[in-house]
Enzyme design. Structure first.
Site, mmCIF file in Angstrom:
data_model
loop_
_atom_site.group_PDB
_atom_site.id
_atom_site.type_symbol
_atom_site.label_atom_id
_atom_site.label_comp_id
_atom_site.label_asym_id
_atom_site.label_seq_id
_atom_site.Cartn_x
_atom_site.Cartn_y
_atom_site.Cartn_z
ATOM 1 N N GLU A 159 -8.844 0.346 -25.983
ATOM 2 C CA GLU A 159 -9.012 -0.017 -24.493
ATOM 3 C C GLU A 159 -7.709 0.394 -23.776
ATOM 4 O O GLU A 159 -7.822 0.036 -22.508
ATOM 5 C CB GLU A 159 -8.831 -1.645 -24.595
ATOM 6 C CG GLU A 159 -10.161 -2.250 -25.281
ATOM 7 C CD GLU A 159 -10.323 -3.904 -24.963
ATOM 8 O OE1 GLU A 159 -9.299 -4.406 -24.711
ATOM 9 O OE2 GLU A 159 -11.086 -4.353 -25.914
ATOM 10 N N CYS A 197 -11.052 -11.851 -28.762
ATOM 11 C CA CYS A 197 -9.840 -12.662 -29.166
ATOM 12 C C CYS A 197 -8.721 -11.624 -29.557
ATOM 13 O O CYS A 197 -7.709 -12.071 -29.697
ATOM 14 C CB CYS A 197 -10.118 -13.441 -30.376
ATOM 15 S SG CYS A 197 -11.207 -12.978 -31.562
ATOM 16 N N HIS A 198 -9.028 -10.362 -29.897
ATOM 17 C CA HIS A 198 -8.017 -9.228 -30.141
ATOM 18 C C HIS A 198 -7.327 -9.085 -29.029
ATOM 19 O O HIS A 198 -6.103 -8.548 -29.232
ATOM 20 C CB HIS A 198 -8.858 -8.004 -30.503
ATOM 21 C CG HIS A 198 -9.722 -7.440 -29.368
ATOM 22 N ND1 HIS A 198 -10.969 -7.662 -29.092
ATOM 23 C CD2 HIS A 198 -9.376 -6.222 -28.512
ATOM 24 C CE1 HIS A 198 -11.458 -6.926 -28.018
ATOM 25 N NE2 HIS A 198 -10.497 -6.163 -27.661
ATOM 26 N N ASN A 204 -13.484 -18.095 -33.589
ATOM 27 C CA ASN A 204 -14.171 -17.302 -32.875
ATOM 28 C C ASN A 204 -15.417 -16.385 -33.525
ATOM 29 O O ASN A 204 -15.232 -15.711 -34.318
ATOM 30 C CB ASN A 204 -13.625 -16.379 -31.727
ATOM 31 C CG ASN A 204 -14.346 -15.502 -31.054
ATOM 32 O OD1 ASN A 204 -15.555 -15.634 -30.831
ATOM 33 N ND2 ASN A 204 -13.875 -14.528 -30.487
ATOM 34 N N TYR A 241 -0.919 -16.392 -26.425
ATOM 35 C CA TYR A 241 -1.702 -17.538 -26.657
ATOM 36 C C TYR A 241 -1.551 -18.721 -25.597
ATOM 37 O O TYR A 241 -2.250 -19.456 -25.111
ATOM 38 C CB TYR A 241 -1.333 -17.943 -28.022
ATOM 39 C CG TYR A 241 -1.905 -17.008 -28.935
ATOM 40 C CD1 TYR A 241 -3.240 -17.086 -29.655
ATOM 41 C CD2 TYR A 241 -1.163 -16.040 -29.762
ATOM 42 C CE1 TYR A 241 -3.796 -16.196 -30.529
ATOM 43 C CE2 TYR A 241 -1.528 -15.179 -30.610
ATOM 44 C CZ TYR A 241 -2.956 -15.416 -31.298
ATOM 45 O OH TYR A 241 -3.647 -14.356 -32.118
#
Length: 164
Positions: free
Chosen positions: A152, A125-126, A117, A94
């Site tokens: 990912e 945002c993940h 979001n 963050y």
């Protein structure tokens, strides 16, 4: 006119909302969709759904459908625009996102912007984690966030948290 298209995914049923020109919302399971939306689809939503299916299959290709950030406060819009640049498989804190957005002291405000979001996955945002590397919060739930990060990282499975 806003249209809504429902898409089954490893996270559960997602709702795509948008116009002919841009997506305005990706509703995660449990999110509310616009009350005035018309069920149906547009070519843009079909393309967004195709890109989401490829993403869930492990494709690292970036999303490239038009997104509508209108109605967001300027700070939130700036954070989300910067967040949209975070690449597949990349994670940042963050604090790092706050610095990238030009407001290094606004860590808590950046967290709030991520929580608001309306286009998760498209605006990832993940991929934002706490400074100690732990996942932090996610509107879609901690299990979903961990699964997305694993996907990912190349360690995910086709079976997502909705199947559990």
């Amino acid at each position: 006119m806003t249209h809504v298209y429902l898409l089954d995914s490893p996270l559960g049923r997602l709702g795509l909302a948008g116009t002919d020109q841009a997506l305005t919302q990706l509703a995660l399971p449990g999110d509310e969709l616009p009350a005035d939306a018309t069920p149906g689809t547009t070519p843009l939503m079909e393309e967004a759904a195709r890109q989401l299916r490829a993403y869930f299959a492990g494709s690292p290709q970036p999303f490239d459908v038009p997104l509508d950030y209108s109605g967001q406060p300027p700070f939130t819009a700036a954070v989300l625009c910067e967040l949209a640049r975070v690449g597949y498989g990349e994670k940042l804190s963050y604090g790092q996102l706050a610095a990238r957005a030009g407001h290094p002291a606004a860590v808590r405000a950046v967290g709030n912007a991520c929580a608001r979001n309306r286009l998760p996955l498209f605006v990832p945002c993940h991929r934002v984690v706490r400074s100690d590397g732990s996942p932090g919060n996610y509107r879609g739930g901690l299990t979903a966030k961990r699964w997305l990060l694993e996907l990912e990282a190349g360690r995910g499975t086709q079976t997502g948290p909705a199947a559990v």
